[in-house]
Design a protein around this motif. Structure first.
Motif, PDB file in Angstrom:
ATOM      1  N   THR A   1       0.816  -1.380  -0.097  1.00  0.00           N
ATOM      2  CA  THR A   1      -0.361   0.128  -0.197  1.00  0.00           C
ATOM      3  C   THR A   1       0.776   1.808   0.172  1.00  0.00           C
ATOM      4  O   THR A   1       1.352   1.189   0.488  1.00  0.00           O
ATOM      5  CB  THR A   1      -0.704  -0.038   1.392  1.00  0.00           C
ATOM      6  N   ASP A   2       0.537   2.449  -0.800  1.00  0.00           N
ATOM      7  CA  ASP A   2       0.975   3.574  -0.661  1.00  0.00           C
ATOM      8  C   ASP A   2       0.912   4.701   0.952  1.00  0.00           C
ATOM      9  O   ASP A   2       1.856   5.250   0.840  1.00  0.00           O
ATOM     10  CB  ASP A   2       0.606   4.440  -1.727  1.00  0.00           C
ATOM     11  N   ASP A   3      -0.044   4.148   1.243  1.00  0.00           N
ATOM     12  CA  ASP A   3      -0.384   4.449   3.008  1.00  0.00           C
ATOM     13  C   ASP A   3      -0.061   4.102   4.056  1.00  0.00           C
ATOM     14  O   ASP A   3      -0.150   3.825   4.975  1.00  0.00           O
ATOM     15  CB  ASP A   3      -2.590   4.637   3.361  1.00  0.00           C
ATOM     16  N   ALA A   4       1.801   3.536   4.171  1.00  0.00           N
ATOM     17  CA  ALA A   4       2.446   3.985   4.928  1.00  0.00           C
ATOM     18  C   ALA A   4       3.593   4.445   5.011  1.00  0.00           C
ATOM     19  O   ALA A   4       4.503   4.858   3.939  1.00  0.00           O
ATOM     20  CB  ALA A   4       2.843   2.475   4.335  1.00  0.00           C
ATOM     21  N   ALA A   5       4.100   4.969   6.594  1.00  0.00           N
ATOM     22  CA  ALA A   5       4.962   5.849   6.915  1.00  0.00           C
ATOM     23  C   ALA A   5       5.972   5.251   7.521  1.00  0.00           C
ATOM     24  O   ALA A   5       5.692   4.613   8.351  1.00  0.00           O
ATOM     25  CB  ALA A   5       3.991   7.372   6.935  1.00  0.00           C
ATOM     26  N   VAL A   6       7.217   5.263   7.997  1.00  0.00           N
ATOM     27  CA  VAL A   6       8.198   5.573   8.558  1.00  0.00           C
ATOM     28  C   VAL A   6       7.974   6.460   9.821  1.00  0.00           C
ATOM     29  O   VAL A   6       7.824   7.575   9.507  1.00  0.00           O
ATOM     30  CB  VAL A   6       9.170   4.554   8.333  1.00  0.00           C
ATOM     31  N   ILE A   7       7.694   6.333  11.275  1.00  0.00           N
ATOM     32  CA  ILE A   7       7.766   7.371  12.430  1.00  0.00           C
ATOM     33  C   ILE A   7       8.345   6.822  13.359  1.00  0.00           C
ATOM     34  O   ILE A   7       8.532   7.819  13.690  1.00  0.00           O
ATOM     35  CB  ILE A   7       5.948   7.271  12.805  1.00  0.00           C
ATOM     36  N   ALA A   8       9.324   6.094  13.138  1.00  0.00           N
ATOM     37  CA  ALA A   8      10.216   5.781  14.817  1.00  0.00           C
ATOM     38  C   ALA A   8      11.078   4.260  14.068  1.00  0.00           C
ATOM     39  O   ALA A   8      11.024   3.941  13.969  1.00  0.00           O
ATOM     40  CB  ALA A   8       9.474   5.651  15.524  1.00  0.00           C
ATOM     41  N   VAL A   9      12.501   4.871  14.008  1.00  0.00           N
ATOM     42  CA  VAL A   9      13.541   4.025  13.500  1.00  0.00           C
ATOM     43  C   VAL A   9      14.399   3.620  15.002  1.00  0.00           C
ATOM     44  O   VAL A   9      15.007   4.721  16.065  1.00  0.00           O
ATOM     45  CB  VAL A   9      14.727   4.879  12.429  1.00  0.00           C
ATOM     46  N   ASP A  10      14.593   2.079  15.631  1.00  0.00           N
ATOM     47  CA  ASP A  10      15.238   1.633  16.778  1.00  0.00           C
ATOM     48  C   ASP A  10      14.672   2.689  17.813  1.00  0.00           C
ATOM     49  O   ASP A  10      15.558   3.178  19.352  1.00  0.00           O
ATOM     50  CB  ASP A  10      16.913   2.123  16.936  1.00  0.00           C
ATOM     51  N   GLY A  11      13.633   2.757  18.036  1.00  0.00           N
ATOM     52  CA  GLY A  11      12.715   2.963  18.443  1.00  0.00           C
ATOM     53  C   GLY A  11      12.131   4.857  18.660  1.00  0.00           C
ATOM     54  O   GLY A  11      11.935   5.348  19.578  1.00  0.00           O
TER      55      GLY A  11
ATOM     56  N   PHE B   1       8.048   9.773   7.171  1.00  0.00           N
ATOM     57  CA  PHE B   1       7.814   9.944   5.476  1.00  0.00           C
ATOM     58  C   PHE B   1       7.387   8.347   4.832  1.00  0.00           C
ATOM     59  O   PHE B   1       7.195   7.675   5.571  1.00  0.00           O
ATOM     60  CB  PHE B   1       9.818  10.357   5.637  1.00  0.00           C
ATOM     61  N   LEU B   2       7.018   8.828   3.631  1.00  0.00           N
ATOM     62  CA  LEU B   2       6.209   7.361   3.108  1.00  0.00           C
ATOM     63  C   LEU B   2       7.317   6.632   3.023  1.00  0.00           C
ATOM     64  O   LEU B   2       8.893   6.817   2.403  1.00  0.00           O
ATOM     65  CB  LEU B   2       5.549   8.193   1.823  1.00  0.00           C
ATOM     66  N   LEU B   3       7.455   5.617   3.045  1.00  0.00           N
ATOM     67  CA  LEU B   3       7.924   4.518   2.198  1.00  0.00           C
ATOM     68  C   LEU B   3       8.317   4.139   0.827  1.00  0.00           C
ATOM     69  O   LEU B   3       9.330   4.378   1.356  1.00  0.00           O
ATOM     70  CB  LEU B   3       7.014   2.773   2.913  1.00  0.00           C
ATOM     71  N   SER B   4       7.713   4.754  -0.025  1.00  0.00           N
ATOM     72  CA  SER B   4       7.507   5.108  -1.088  1.00  0.00           C
ATOM     73  C   SER B   4       8.661   6.294  -1.051  1.00  0.00           C
ATOM     74  O   SER B   4       8.664   6.633  -2.628  1.00  0.00           O
ATOM     75  CB  SER B   4       6.490   5.715  -1.896  1.00  0.00           C
ATOM     76  N   GLU B   5       9.365   6.725  -0.366  1.00  0.00           N
ATOM     77  CA  GLU B   5      10.021   8.326  -0.411  1.00  0.00           C
ATOM     78  C   GLU B   5      11.232   7.412   0.438  1.00  0.00           C
ATOM     79  O   GLU B   5      12.600   7.947   0.191  1.00  0.00           O
ATOM     80  CB  GLU B   5       9.278   9.732   0.552  1.00  0.00           C
ATOM     81  N   ALA B   6      11.585   6.365   0.882  1.00  0.00           N
ATOM     82  CA  ALA B   6      12.909   6.132   0.849  1.00  0.00           C
ATOM     83  C   ALA B   6      13.562   5.168   0.044  1.00  0.00           C
ATOM     84  O   ALA B   6      12.616   5.011  -1.309  1.00  0.00           O
ATOM     85  CB  ALA B   6      13.052   4.691   1.944  1.00  0.00           C
TER      86      ALA B   6
ATOM     87  N   ASP C   1      15.205   3.369  -2.823  1.00  0.00           N
ATOM     88  CA  ASP C   1      14.312   2.300  -3.301  1.00  0.00           C
ATOM     89  C   ASP C   1      12.949   1.770  -2.797  1.00  0.00           C
ATOM     90  O   ASP C   1      12.233   0.640  -2.876  1.00  0.00           O
ATOM     91  CB  ASP C   1      15.678   0.150  -3.246  1.00  0.00           C
ATOM     92  N   ASP C   2      12.582   2.859  -2.132  1.00  0.00           N
ATOM     93  CA  ASP C   2      10.778   2.188  -1.571  1.00  0.00           C
ATOM     94  C   ASP C   2      10.630   0.851  -0.466  1.00  0.00           C
ATOM     95  O   ASP C   2      10.186   0.685  -0.423  1.00  0.00           O
ATOM     96  CB  ASP C   2       9.695   1.913  -2.482  1.00  0.00           C
ATOM     97  N   ILE C   3      11.473   0.663  -0.036  1.00  0.00           N
ATOM     98  CA  ILE C   3      11.727  -0.087   1.605  1.00  0.00           C
ATOM     99  C   ILE C   3      12.933   0.149   2.465  1.00  0.00           C
ATOM    100  O   ILE C   3      13.208   1.380   1.744  1.00  0.00           O
ATOM    101  CB  ILE C   3      12.156  -1.544   0.640  1.00  0.00           C
ATOM    102  N   TRP C   4      12.688  -0.291   3.618  1.00  0.00           N
ATOM    103  CA  TRP C   4      13.680  -0.247   4.802  1.00  0.00           C
ATOM    104  C   TRP C   4      14.399  -1.625   5.238  1.00  0.00           C
ATOM    105  O   TRP C   4      14.274  -2.235   5.476  1.00  0.00           O
ATOM    106  CB  TRP C   4      12.939   0.798   5.301  1.00  0.00           C
ATOM    107  N   ARG C   5      15.562  -1.226   4.885  1.00  0.00           N
ATOM    108  CA  ARG C   5      16.337  -2.308   4.865  1.00  0.00           C
ATOM    109  C   ARG C   5      16.442  -2.351   5.929  1.00  0.00           C
ATOM    110  O   ARG C   5      17.160  -1.432   6.512  1.00  0.00           O
ATOM    111  CB  ARG C   5      17.751  -1.848   3.767  1.00  0.00           C
ATOM    112  N   MET C   6      16.663  -3.317   6.799  1.00  0.00           N
ATOM    113  CA  MET C   6      16.738  -3.590   8.085  1.00  0.00           C
ATOM    114  C   MET C   6      17.552  -4.878   8.266  1.00  0.00           C
ATOM    115  O   MET C   6      17.229  -5.534   7.612  1.00  0.00           O
ATOM    116  CB  MET C   6      16.100  -3.882   9.106  1.00  0.00           C
ATOM    117  N   GLY C   7      18.653  -5.031   9.234  1.00  0.00           N
ATOM    118  CA  GLY C   7      19.548  -5.942  10.178  1.00  0.00           C
ATOM    119  C   GLY C   7      18.945  -6.678  10.993  1.00  0.00           C
ATOM    120  O   GLY C   7      18.131  -5.497  11.655  1.00  0.00           O
ATOM    121  N   PRO C   8      19.632  -7.637  11.411  1.00  0.00           N
ATOM    122  CA  PRO C   8      20.026  -7.547  12.701  1.00  0.00           C
ATOM    123  C   PRO C   8      19.908  -6.648  13.699  1.00  0.00           C
ATOM    124  O   PRO C   8      20.881  -5.717  14.127  1.00  0.00           O
ATOM    125  CB  PRO C   8      20.624  -8.941  13.328  1.00  0.00           C
TER     126      PRO C   8
END
Length: 478
Positions: free
Chosen positions: A234-244, A250-255, A257-264
């Motif tokens: 969905t385009d209606d998804a936004a990142v509101i916190a990183v590592d708490g 910001f919209l995920l589509s603005e990140a 590659d349109d994703i948020w890469r996460m590791g361990p």
């Protein structure tokens, strides 16, 4: 912040002061925490159960919640057959309770106990896990989640909170554990699980939410190895916190590659607006050849009407000691492969309490494959504590340029601090944000900045086999 009146560790009187991050009269919450082995049907109810699953208080992914400003007084008991410790990942507290043997505490032997004083000065999404035999114990499930709740967030209402814990299992067809640490994995991208799972189950969860409602999706990579590309259909998804830590939405589509890469060890809070009744939102890991389903959110008719999507902003953190970028000292670190166990940093003075400290052989791997600026943590038969990477000054600001000259990705974690991610040489669309773990990709340089706090703090890759095979160092801040 003042110096806390804490007893020195068993290693002798510490040089840095143990800094408390809450006032002495902060409200306290007592907690009994027990690490033990249990039996869990990880392959499904119709398959053989898995024994020797490691859990806190008998519960897979034990979840704790406490108000910001609370002090956890934790009585920890180790009922595992092996030594362990508890590290409170992302929490700014006194280093003597950070859980890292031998620089902050001795190991907690089988049958032993240890007291942890854990202040919770910052709201957010954190977790706790062992820092001894981490590959094996985390690999077998020893992870707990910790949500520190901000009273100011009461005005930011969500209809549903949904947790996604990404954690794979290394099991054979009979549900028995396979070897967690392999030379091939430790020297490359890590040893992957044989069973992909979310929230402990190989079946992706489904969760209901009101149609046109708001869902707070809170994701953690609790795996020892797995890196994911978090995304939604969905385009209606936004990142509101990183590592708490709250971020300007910001919209995920603005990140990138349109994703948020996460590791361990990395966490992510995303605001998802639900579609109309009967429709679904699917959350995927897009890093695999075929997108891997992490969760399905199902829209249930509650009589609501559709409104424009406006991402909800969490309250801006005011308690964090932010760095002074203009006055910061610059340090460079190369993440690289190692020819063998090396230590080229200046040695500790002979009379330093940690100068002759040894790392317990059960807390590290058998081989050395990785290094930071040619310095490797003890491993194999070389179990001496390496000298600190640098001696930093309490209250001073630092910019670290982390350059990955290896062929594999590394999520780099700094204990005891929340840092600001300033820039990446590869990800030009990357916003600045606060975090405690940052992903550094091959041939990438990432700049992070922090204000140093007194203590002995480790800095390491959170692909656990990498850490166990040399990719860890430590800073002394005094």
């Amino acid at each position: 912040m003042g110096a806390a009146a804490f007893a020195p560790s068993a290693l002798g009187e510490e040089v840095p002061k143990a800094i408390d991050t809450l006032p002495p009269d902060a409200p306290q919450r007592r907690l009994s925490l027990v690490a033990d082995e249990i039996e869990v049907p990880l392959l499904g109810a119709d398959k053989p159960p898995t024994s020797r699953f490691c859990a806190y208080n008998g519960k897979p992914f034990l979840t704790l919640r406490a108000p910001q400003g609370t002090r956890l007084m934790v009585e920890f008991e180790n009922k595992l057959p092996d030594p362990t410790t508890v590290h409170w990942h992302g929490i700014r507290g006194p280093y003597i309770f950070d859980g890292v043997a031998p620089i902050t505490q001795p190991i907690v032997p089988a049958g032993g106990r240890f007291f942890y004083n854990v202040p919770l000065p910052d709201p957010g999404f954190y977790f706790f896990h062992p820092h001894c035999d981490e590959t094996g114990q985390v690999g077998r499930g020893l992870v707990g989640l910790l949500f520190v709740e901000n009273p100011r967030e009461a005005q930011v209402r969500f209809d549903v909170e949904h947790i996604i814990a990404v954690k794979d299992w290394r099991l054979d067809d009979a549900g028995r554990w396979l070897k967690m640490f392999t030379d091939e994995g430790a020297s490359t991208a890590g040893t992957f699980g044989t069973v992909r799972a979310v929230n402990g189950s190989p079946v992706a969860p489904r969760a209901e939410a009101p149609a046109y409602g708001d869902v707070r999706v809170r994701t953690i990579i609790a795996d020892a190895t797995r890196v994911i590309d978090f995304g939604c259909d969905t385009d209606d998804a936004a990142v509101i916190a990183v590592d708490g830590q709250a971020i300007k939405p910001f919209l995920l589509s603005e990140a990138p590659d349109d994703i948020w890469r996460m590791g361990p060890a990395m966490r992510l809070d995303v605001h998802v607006r639900m579609p109309g009744p009967g429709q679904e939102v699917r959350i995927y890991d897009y890093r695999t050849a075929e997108p891997y389903l992490l969760t399905t959110l199902v829209a249930v008719d509650k009589g609501r009407k559709k409104t424009p999507f406006k991402p909800k902003a969490l309250p801006t953190p005011t308690e964090l000691p932010l760095p002074d970028i203009a006055k910061a000292t610059h340090l460079d670190f190369l993440v690289q492969t190692a020819a063998g166990a090396t230590a080229i940093a200046p040695a500790l003075p002979p009379d330093d309490p940690l100068a002759k400290a040894l790392i317990d052989s059960l807390c590290v791997g058998d081989k050395t494959f990785w290094a930071l600026n040619r310095n490797s943590w003890g491993a194999g038969t070389d179990l001496r504590l390496p000298p600190p990477l640098n001696v930093l000054k309490d209250g001073e600001s630092y910019i670290l340029t982390i350059t990955n000259v290896s062929k594999h990705v590394h999520p780099m974690h700094l204990h005891g601090h929340v840092f600001k991610v300033l820039s990446s040489s590869k990800k030009k669309k990357l916003p600045q944000f606060l975090a405690d773990t940052v992903l550094v990709e091959p041939n990438e340089s990432v700049d992070i900045a922090f204000k140093a706090t007194s203590g002995n703090w480790v800095f390491h890759c959170h692909i656990l086999e990498h850490m166990d095979s040399g990719l860890m160092g430590w800073f002394r801040v005094a």
